[in-house]
Each structure stands twice: as structure tokens, then as C-alpha cells.
Motif scaffolding. Structure first.
Motif, mmCIF file in Angstrom:
data_model
loop_
_atom_site.group_PDB
_atom_site.id
_atom_site.type_symbol
_atom_site.label_atom_id
_atom_site.label_comp_id
_atom_site.label_asym_id
_atom_site.label_seq_id
_atom_site.Cartn_x
_atom_site.Cartn_y
_atom_site.Cartn_z
ATOM 1 N N LEU A 90 44.299 43.780 35.120
ATOM 2 C CA LEU A 90 43.387 43.835 36.263
ATOM 3 C C LEU A 90 44.149 43.960 37.575
ATOM 4 C CD1 LEU A 90 40.744 41.166 35.197
ATOM 5 C CD2 LEU A 90 40.465 43.660 35.253
ATOM 6 N N THR A 93 45.404 47.471 38.095
ATOM 7 C CA THR A 93 44.352 48.470 38.308
ATOM 8 C C THR A 93 43.434 48.096 39.465
ATOM 9 O OG1 THR A 93 42.976 47.388 36.632
ATOM 10 C CG2 THR A 93 44.375 49.208 35.899
ATOM 11 N N GLY A 95 42.022 45.270 40.073
ATOM 12 C CA GLY A 95 40.954 44.347 39.716
ATOM 13 C C GLY A 95 39.775 44.965 39.010
ATOM 14 N N ARG A 96 39.842 46.276 38.759
ATOM 15 C CA ARG A 96 38.671 46.959 38.201
ATOM 16 C C ARG A 96 38.884 47.470 36.790
ATOM 17 N NH1 ARG A 96 39.654 48.945 43.150
ATOM 18 N NH2 ARG A 96 40.554 50.834 42.255
ATOM 19 N N PRO A 112 34.926 48.609 31.890
ATOM 20 C CA PRO A 112 36.270 49.002 32.292
ATOM 21 C C PRO A 112 37.239 48.900 31.123
ATOM 22 C CG PRO A 112 35.319 47.444 33.855
ATOM 23 C CD PRO A 112 34.412 47.478 32.671
#
Length: 542
Positions: A90, A93, A95-96, A112
Motif C-alpha cells: 500500500l 502504491t 495507499g491505493r 485493488p
């Protein structure tokens, strides 16, 4: 006029795989007195060189071996790095997480995902240890001899086959969007002046020849604890990777008991999770309670499609590393559970969800020898060229199997350290009343379980020989109610499926529908083999 491809009839032994040079390597081993495992290993090792978009030294392997009396299973898939956590993914990336890979790539779930390229999806390669472990238990010729053709083609080169060239071009096109130091070696090793080699163009990979030679001479020790391991560790440390020498040194294959379901007097065998073979078994067990012979062609396909959807729904919800999660394999395969799931199928295309059971880029090959030993083996780096991370000086790409993890913290397959992810590659085997019929497989990510269902049905229900079963027009369930079908599927059947709510697209690209092989024992002795006609498939025998 197009003529159907005929099956191979061989009195002593056979090899079937997706690349003729690799099939020839396996046949040469059989003719030198090697057994089916020796032949499978020679074929698999050669495939890493002659079909690199689909598999490589840095990939994973699964195998089923009929030793003449019983079936054995090998899970030679690798685990995630000890440093890889959900929080790491996360953070990397923003957090997504990454956008989920399209269903054609085999991603599970709609949320995700772990990114498909770079270091985040890299897991420990299991194939070199798998080669060694299969040989230690079943091999007869010296291990190093089985590398001869693979090393020779890597060192001196070979003309690229047409199907491989097409996959290579797709892989290089995907690489064009990648940046970062971890990807720098890819273009030097796997392109010719920045492009993919064309069909018939000669290509060589001398660095891979050196790597294969060290694996052969050390019994794979060098890969996990020696020079190759140090090179992987160094490349990761310098370019932001997570895989370490300690991760490699801790790797071990696992011998497992295959699992099966009954299907019209036969037993269909798969490996247990962390692979998705259970999806095929779930679908077949639903279908076993349906009199398909009494239905119209349209109704038969509708039932197969809906059963496959149910199988995938359960596999995607429950399959994980059984060493790290409670996977209800026995409960999922209980006939009573299949009956409940069967009751969910209606005359219309559905959107099934997972049930709640009572809890308690790929290549495929198969071989058979004169002594009755048979092997079903599949190996892959996933997608095209896996992670696109190539180890400098060693000529191979690392797999991106971590793409199979989920980011949902409540899912049993959530990404985490030292875990095996949900795996798409699955070898199959068919018996009848306990006696061997033979090995089979259909590669292609999300296509594999549904390819197994279609091949088994064409064999058992329609009585087709291996080649005719493989040549039967296929369908591919995409997601929701969408369905891809081959152009040769009967237009009246297609129209009937549309009337039931299936959203159908006719797809001419053959790679969507997977590539398969099969070898059946002939009733009078010897073997009957089939190989994929949609690509450069070959079956050879003697």
C-alpha cells in the motif's frame, strides 16, 4: 479445404508440449533410455529457452506423476519475500494498490491489486528446485544430462517459432511502459535492438546457458544458496526489491496428495490449493449430477459455463496458502455441497457468489514412457515475461506470481510475508476406476480450470480422442455474464446462449482460449497423444 489434425499413436512413449524443439528434447531423452520424468524435465528446461515469454528459469512449477501404481503431486511454487507485507504494498502504491488486472490475466476479485510488474509481485522462483526434486525421487538419467538441449539452444541459438514470436511481441510492447533500474536488463536480454525477434529469426541467450549449467552442476544449490542467489539478492538490494538471499535459502518444494472428484465413472485429479485446480473439480462435480447427454448442445454449454462460474466463485473466495490459512478443501469437494451449488443453476446466465461450505504466461507438457510412468507438468513466470525484472548477467526473468495475492485484509489470500499466493497454473490427470487414462492440461491463466472442464467433457462425454478433444471449439468465461467464444462454435448454439442472457463476443485471437496437451493410454498398448493446434504445439513419440 482444411483437414483435421490427427492424434499421435506411439507404441513406447510420447511427449506433448507447446514448442516442437522442447518436445524433441524430451523425446531424445526417452530414446536414450530415460523415463517419463527425465523426459518431462528435459522438455521443461528447454522450454525456458525456446519459449521465454511464457516461462523462464525464474518461474514456478507444479507436477503430477503416475509412477506406474499411484499418483504423486509436487507443489514447487515459491513464497513471497519475508519483507513483503500489505503495508509495504500500500505504501509503494500510494495507499491505493494497483488497478486489478483484466480477467484475461487471471486476477482474482474486483478490488485493488498488487502491481503486475516490478519487484512487488516477485516471489521466490520454485522451478529449479522442482526440477531437482522430481529428479531425486523419480529420475533415472544423470540430472545434468537433462539440460543439454536447453543449454545448447541458449548458447548457440535457434529460430523463434511463430506462436512464440507473437507472444514475445506482446510482452515487449508491455515493457515499453516500464521504467526503473530493475527493468534495465530486460531490453538487453530479450530484445533485438529494442524489438522482439520475429518468427524464424535466430535468437540466443548465452547468459541463460551459464545459469542452466550452474543449476545442472550444483543440483540447483547455486540458485538458492550460491552465485545465482547472490546475484538476485544484489540486484534487489540495488534497485528497491524485497527478495533476499535468505528468502531463496529458505525455499522448499512440497510433496502433496492430489485431490479428485468422480466424473461419469472417471476420476479427475488436480493438486490441492494454493492452486486453482479445485475450481475445475468443483465445476465437474456440479456437472456430474446432470444428464448432459439428454440436453441440447446449447443447454450442455450453458450448464458447463454456469458450473465453471460457481467453481471460480468458490476458488477465488477460499483458495490460499494452506500453510497460512484454513482452506476448506475437503468441504468444498463434498458431494453434498456440490448438490447445493447445482441447485443454483437456472436456465439463465447467472452471477454466482461464493458459497459457505461446512469447514473442516505458462507452458504445459506431458510425457509417458514404455514402463507406464506418466507426467503432467506445468511451469510459468505468469503473464508475459513475468515481472520484467531480469537478473543481470544471468539471462532470466523473475516471475510476478505475487499478483495472485489480495489486498483485502480479511481475505485468506491477503498479501503477506513468506506466503504462497493463489496460483493459476494447474496440471491435470485422468483415471478410470483407479486405472490411469493419462495426463492433460490447458494453460492460460483464468482459462485453465474451464479448459480442464471442456477437455474432460469432450473426452468423457463426447468420446473424442486427445487431438479431437483439444480441437473442439472453446469458450472462455470472462467476468459477470460476458463470454468469449471461438469463431468455429456453432452459430445456433451461440444464438441460444445469447437468448439465455450470456453476453457473447466472438474472439479470433487464439491465445485467449489457452493451449493444451493430452496423452491417453491406448487400450491395446502404447499411447494416443494430442497437442495444441492453435499454436506451435507438437506431440512426438516412438
Amino acid at each position: 479445404m482444411a483437414y483435421p489434425r490427427q492424434p499421435l499413436l506411439a507404441p513406447h512413449g510420447a511427449v506433448a508440449t507447446s514448442q516442437p524443439l522442447a518436445a524433441a528434447a524430451g523425446l531424445a531423452v526417452l530414446r536414450r533410455g530415460g523415463n517419463a520424468v527425465d523426459a518431462a524435465l528435459a522438455t521443461a528446461i528447454t522450454l525456458t529457452v525456446v519459449q521465454p515469454p511464457s516461462n523462464d528459469i525464474g518461474g514456478d512449477l507444479f507436477a503430477l506423476v503416475w509412477d506406474g501404481e499411484r499418483l504423486h503431486g509436487l507443489n514447487a511454487s515459491g513464497r513471497s519475500p519475508a519483507a513483503l507485507t500489505r503495508e509495504v504494498v500500500l505504501t509503494a502504491t500510494g495507499g491505493r494498490g494497483a488497478a486489478p488486472v483484466d480477467a484475461l490475466g487471471g486476477a482474482q476479485g474486483d478490488g485493488p491489486a498488487v502491481p503486475a510488474r516490478g519487484w512487488l509481485p516477485v516471489t521466490v522462483p520454485g522451478a529449479p528446485a522442482g526440477w531437482r526434486d522430481l529428479h531425486e525421487r523419480f529420475g533415472s538419467l544423470p540430472f545434468a544430462e537433462l539440460f543439454a538441449d536447453g543449454i545448447g539452444y541458449a548458447e548457440h541459438g535457434y529460430p523463434v517459432a511463430p506462436g512464440t514470436a507473437a507472444a514475445w511481441a506482446r510482452g515487449v510492447a508491455a515493457h515499453d511502459a516500464l521504467t526503473g533500474a530493475e527493468h534495465a536488463e530486460f531490453r538487453r536480454v530479450f530484445t533485438v535492438g529494442g524489438r522482439a525477434p520475429g518468427a524464424g529469426e535466430w535468437w540466443r541467450n548465452p547468459a541463460a546457458a551459464g545459469t542452466l549449467r550452474r543449476i545442472a552442476e550444483s543440483g540447483a544449490v547455486d540458485f538458492y544458496r550460491g552465485r545465482i542467489a547472490a546475484a538476485i539478492d544484489d540486484h534487489a538490494a540495488r534497485t528497491g526489491g524485497f527478495l533476499t538471499g535468505d528468502d531463496l535459502a529458505r525455499h522448499a518444494s512440497t510433496w502433496v496428495d492430489p485431490v479428485s472428484v468422480r466424473y461419469r465413472g472417471h476420476e479427475v485429479w488436480e493438486l490441492p490449493p494454493n492452486g486453482q485446480g479445485i475450481a475445475a473439480l468443483l465445476a465437474l462435480q456440479v456437472l456430474d449430477g446432470v444428464d448432459l447427454a439428454a440436453l441440447s448442445p446449447e443447454e450442455r454449454l450453458h450448464w458447463q459455463i454456469e458450473a465453471v462460474k460457481l467453481g471460480f466463485a468458490d476458488a477465488h473466495a477460499h483458495v490460499a496458502d494452506p500453510e497460512r490459512a484454513d482452506v476448506p478443501t475437503a468441504a468444498l469437494l463434498d458431494p453434498g455441497y456440490a448438490a447445493v451449488r447445482r441447485g443454483l443453476v437456472t436456465g439463465r446466465a447467472g452471477d454466482p457468489v461464493a458459497g459457505k461450505p461446512e469447514r473442516g504466461g505458462t507452458v504445459y507438457l506431458c510425457t509417458a514412457d514404455a514402463g507406464g510412468m506418466m507426467v503432467s507438468l506445468i511451469q510459468s513466470t505468469y503473464l508475459a515475461f513475468g515481472s520484467h525484472v531480469v537478473v543481470p548477467g544471468h539471462g532470466f526473468a523473475l516471475q510476478n506470481r505475487g499478483l495472485g495475492f489480495r489486498l483485502d485484509p480479511d481475505h485468506p489470500n491477503v498479501v503477506g510475508p513468506a506466503k504462497r499466493p493463489f496460483h493459476t497454473i494447474i496440471p491435470g490427470f485422468l483415471t478410470r476406476d483407479g486405472a490411469p487414462v493419462g495426463p492433460f492440461g490447458v494453460m492460460g491463466g483464468h482459462m485453465q480450470p474451464q479448459g480442464h472442464v471442456q477437455l474432460v467433457s469432450a473426452t468423457v462425454d463426447a468420446g473424442r480422442n486427445p487431438q479431437a478433444a483439444l480441437d473442439t471449439p472453446r469458450w472462455y468465461w470472462h467476468a459477470g455474464r460476458t463470454l468469449l467464444v471461438e469463431p468455429d462454435l456453432d452459430p445456433e448454439v451461440v444464438a441460444g446462449l445469447r437468448s439465455r442472457g450470456h453476453e457473447i463476443t466472438v474472439a479470433a485471437e487464439p491465445s485467449v482460449f489457452g493451449y493444451g496437451q493430452a496423452i491417453w493410454r491406448a487400450p491395446g498398448g502404447g499411447y494416443t497423444a494430442g497437442s495444441e493446434s492453435r499454436v506451435d504445439g507438437a506431440m512426438l513419440g516412438w
